[in-house]
Design a protein around this motif. Structure first.
Motif, short mmCIF file in Angstrom:
data_model
loop_
_atom_site.label_atom_id
_atom_site.label_comp_id
_atom_site.label_asym_id
_atom_site.label_seq_id
_atom_site.Cartn_x
_atom_site.Cartn_y
_atom_site.Cartn_z
N LYS A 41 1.54 -4.46 2.21
CA LYS A 41 1.99 -5.47 3.16
C LYS A 41 1.14 -5.32 4.42
O LYS A 41 0.96 -4.20 4.93
CB LYS A 41 3.47 -5.29 3.47
CG LYS A 41 4.02 -6.34 4.43
CD LYS A 41 5.50 -6.17 4.67
CE LYS A 41 6.01 -7.27 5.58
NZ LYS A 41 7.46 -7.17 5.83
N THR A 42 0.67 -6.42 4.94
CA THR A 42 -0.26 -6.38 6.05
C THR A 42 0.28 -5.60 7.25
O THR A 42 -0.41 -4.78 7.84
CB THR A 42 -0.62 -7.81 6.48
OG1 THR A 42 -1.21 -8.49 5.36
CG2 THR A 42 -1.61 -7.80 7.63
N SER A 43 1.54 -5.85 7.57
CA SER A 43 2.12 -5.24 8.76
C SER A 43 2.34 -3.74 8.61
O SER A 43 2.56 -3.04 9.59
CB SER A 43 3.44 -5.92 9.12
OG SER A 43 4.37 -5.77 8.07
N LEU A 44 2.30 -3.24 7.38
CA LEU A 44 2.52 -1.81 7.14
C LEU A 44 1.25 -1.09 6.69
O LEU A 44 1.25 0.14 6.53
CB LEU A 44 3.59 -1.62 6.05
CG LEU A 44 5.01 -2.07 6.39
CD1 LEU A 44 5.90 -1.95 5.15
CD2 LEU A 44 5.58 -1.25 7.53
N LYS A 45 0.19 -1.83 6.54
CA LYS A 45 -1.01 -1.29 5.90
C LYS A 45 -1.57 -0.06 6.61
O LYS A 45 -2.02 0.89 5.98
CB LYS A 45 -2.09 -2.37 5.82
CG LYS A 45 -3.30 -1.97 5.00
CD LYS A 45 -4.26 -3.13 4.84
CE LYS A 45 -5.44 -2.74 3.97
NZ LYS A 45 -6.38 -3.88 3.77
N SER A 46 -1.48 -0.07 7.94
CA SER A 46 -2.07 1.04 8.70
C SER A 46 -1.28 2.34 8.54
O SER A 46 -1.80 3.42 8.82
CB SER A 46 -2.16 0.67 10.18
OG SER A 46 -0.86 0.49 10.72
N ARG A 47 -0.02 2.22 8.07
CA ARG A 47 0.82 3.42 7.97
C ARG A 47 1.14 3.81 6.52
O ARG A 47 1.80 4.82 6.30
CB ARG A 47 2.16 3.18 8.68
CG ARG A 47 2.06 2.90 10.15
CD ARG A 47 3.41 3.15 10.81
NE ARG A 47 4.42 2.17 10.44
CZ ARG A 47 5.67 2.48 10.11
NH1 ARG A 47 6.05 3.75 10.06
NH2 ARG A 47 6.53 1.52 9.83
N THR A 48 0.69 3.01 5.56
CA THR A 48 1.15 3.17 4.18
C THR A 48 0.02 3.60 3.25
O THR A 48 -1.10 3.11 3.35
CB THR A 48 1.74 1.85 3.66
OG1 THR A 48 2.72 1.37 4.59
CG2 THR A 48 2.41 2.05 2.31
N SER A 49 0.37 4.50 2.35
CA SER A 49 -0.56 4.89 1.30
C SER A 49 0.23 5.09 0.01
O SER A 49 1.27 5.75 0.00
CB SER A 49 -1.28 6.18 1.66
OG SER A 49 -2.14 6.59 0.62
N ILE A 50 -0.26 4.48 -1.06
CA ILE A 50 0.36 4.64 -2.37
C ILE A 50 -0.67 5.23 -3.32
O ILE A 50 -1.80 4.73 -3.39
CB ILE A 50 0.90 3.31 -2.92
CG1 ILE A 50 1.99 2.77 -1.98
CG2 ILE A 50 1.47 3.49 -4.33
CD1 ILE A 50 2.52 1.40 -2.37
N SER A 51 -0.28 6.27 -4.01
CA SER A 51 -1.18 6.93 -4.95
C SER A 51 -0.42 7.22 -6.24
O SER A 51 0.78 6.94 -6.34
CB SER A 51 -1.70 8.23 -4.34
OG SER A 51 -0.63 9.10 -4.01
N ARG A 52 -1.12 7.76 -7.23
CA ARG A 52 -0.46 8.03 -8.49
C ARG A 52 -1.00 9.30 -9.12
O ARG A 52 -2.10 9.76 -8.81
CB ARG A 52 -0.65 6.86 -9.45
CG ARG A 52 -2.08 6.64 -9.91
CD ARG A 52 -2.19 5.44 -10.84
NE ARG A 52 -3.54 5.29 -11.36
CZ ARG A 52 -3.91 4.37 -12.25
NH1 ARG A 52 -3.00 3.52 -12.74
NH2 ARG A 52 -5.15 4.30 -12.67
#
Length: 120
Positions: free
Chosen positions: A62-73
């Motif tokens: 989500k654009t508004s969360l992009k700077s704080r979010t990381s998803i990995s697997r």
């Protein structure tokens, strides 16, 4: 039957980084066509899609969360993980991991959710 199970801390201090893991059973996170997302629901508000990791490993935020979010697997464990940095009380919510069919937001399976509270 696909099952998703969230795990992680229930309490996080402001400014800390939240790390949640979703363990998937009954299906592989690398199966073509599926997207694995994190969504959340703050108290009294609707569901918010945060981001996803695709079967290919591509990530979407989500654009508004992009700077704080990381998803990995971790494909060896069939798990995917959310990291959300700089937590504030506004990030208090029930966090869910979900499976999307064809698109990140076409949910067909959802975990039971985990409450995360941000408080000092």
């Amino acid at each position: 039957q696909v099952q998703l199970q969230e795990s992680g801390p229930g309490l996080v201090k402001p400014s800390q980084t939240l790390s949640l893991t979703c363990t998937v059973s009954g299906g592989s996170i690398t199966t073509s066509g599926y997207y694995w997302s994190w969504i959340r629901q703050p108290p009294g508000k609707g569901l918010e899609w945060m981001g996803a990791i695709a079967f290919s490993g591509s990530t979407y935020y989500k654009t508004s969360l992009k700077s704080r979010t990381s998803i990995s697997r971790d494909t060896s464990k069939n798990q995917f993980t959310l990291q959300l940095s700089s937590m504030t009380p506004e990030d208090t919510a029930v966090y869910y991991c979900v499976r999307g069919l064809g698109t990140p937001t076409n949910y067909d399976y959802r975990g039971q959710g985990t409450q995360v509270t941000v408080s000092s």
